[in-house]
Scaffold this active site. Structure first.
Site, PDB file in Angstrom:
ATOM      1  N   LEU A  49       0.815  -1.213   0.000  1.00 57.01           N
ATOM      2  CA  LEU A  49       0.000   0.000   0.000  1.00 57.01           C
ATOM      3  C   LEU A  49       0.849   1.263   0.000  1.00 57.01           C
ATOM      4  O   LEU A  49       0.333   2.362   0.223  1.00 57.01           O
ATOM      5  CB  LEU A  49      -0.928   0.010   1.230  1.00 57.01           C
ATOM      6  CG  LEU A  49      -2.000  -1.077   1.272  1.00 57.01           C
ATOM      7  CD1 LEU A  49      -2.804  -0.969   2.563  1.00 57.01           C
ATOM      8  CD2 LEU A  49      -2.920  -0.976   0.060  1.00 57.01           C
ATOM      9  N   SER A  50       2.141   1.136  -0.248  1.00 56.45           N
ATOM     10  CA  SER A  50       3.012   2.314  -0.250  1.00 56.45           C
ATOM     11  C   SER A  50       3.930   2.310  -1.461  1.00 56.45           C
ATOM     12  O   SER A  50       4.074   1.291  -2.154  1.00 56.45           O
ATOM     13  CB  SER A  50       3.852   2.368   1.032  1.00 56.45           C
ATOM     14  OG  SER A  50       5.012   1.562   0.903  1.00 56.45           O
ATOM     15  N   THR A  51       4.551   3.443  -1.703  1.00 56.72           N
ATOM     16  CA  THR A  51       5.513   3.555  -2.805  1.00 56.72           C
ATOM     17  C   THR A  51       6.942   3.583  -2.277  1.00 56.72           C
ATOM     18  O   THR A  51       7.858   3.974  -2.991  1.00 56.72           O
ATOM     19  CB  THR A  51       5.241   4.830  -3.626  1.00 56.72           C
ATOM     20  OG1 THR A  51       5.427   5.982  -2.789  1.00 56.72           O
ATOM     21  CG2 THR A  51       3.831   4.834  -4.170  1.00 56.72           C
TER      22      THR A  51
END
Length: 237
Positions: A168-170
């Site tokens: 859910l993150s970059t």
């Protein structure tokens, strides 16, 4: 029932820890603890980078005032790319009213900022960015960054470099390069033996491939140098 052990509490919840970006705090858990132990509490949710991204992610945790959140803040200089540090804070009316009771004589107005002043450029930039991008444009940026982060994670793993990536993150976390020249060249954010890259809208796939190629080459050079030193030592012996 016994009286709560704590009468007042303030709690700050971050949307993701700065290095590993692991959104590990559950609001439901905080609500349970606070309701059982605390009479009055204030929860600030520092959404920072993730605050812009989460609404466009499937299966992402929901940050909403339907939960016992007192205030939420998001950064404007991170995902949206404002040229100066800035952000937006949203809070409940009761807290705004408590701060705005007194008129400040020097400006003959009610003001909630500590310095009685704020930048006029930041809201103009954010408004322009939101108007130009729109919901669909931001959604596309978020998805592209996620895809690129997943690609970077895969490239590093294929090169036998240990990584961690929250889907859910970059942010992609990996082993810190031993070549400090590479660290400085790419301006890697490091902590101890870890380094990380935050994939933002301006980062291209070509740039990510270039970084991985240079990282792999630096590892090979370090291995070759170490092997040469060991061989020279063995020959002298």
């Amino acid at each position: 029932m016994k009286k709560p052990a704590i009468t007042h509490a303030a709690l700050n919840i971050q949307g993701g820890q700065s290095v590993v970006y692991s959104m590990h705090v559950k609001l439901e858990f905080c609500e349970l603890i606070l309701c059982v132990l605390v009479c009055r509490f204030y929860i600030h949710c520092d959404a920072a980078l993730s605050g812009i991204m989460l609404p466009y992610l499937d299966d992402a945790p929901s940050i909403t005032f339907n939960k016992p959140i007192s205030s939420i803040s998001v950064s404007g200089h991170k995902f949206l790319g404002a040229p100066m540090p800035c952000g937006v804070i949203i809070t409940r009316q009761q807290y705004v009213a408590a701060l705005a009771d007194e008129t400040l004589e020097i400006i003959n107005s009610k003001d909630l900022t500590i310095t009685c002043s704020r930048s006029g450029h930041a809201p103009i930039y954010l408004w322009q960015k939101l108007m130009l991008k729109g919901h669909e444009g931001i959604k596309q940026d978020v998805q592209r960054c996620l895809n690129n982060a997943q690609m970077l994670n895969m490239l590093l793993q294929e090169a036998a470099i240990k990584t961690f990536h929250n889907p859910l993150s970059t942010t992609v976390v990996f082993e810190r390069p031993t070549d400090e020249t590479l660290v400085h060249r790419w301006q890697l954010a490091c902590q101890g033996h870890l380094a990380h890259v935050v994939v933002m809208p301006h980062v291209t796939r070509q740039k990510l491939h270039q970084f991985v190629e240079e990282y792999v080459a630096s590892r090979r050079a370090v291995v070759a140098t170490t092997a040469g030193i060991i061989n020279n030592g063995s020959n002298k012996g």
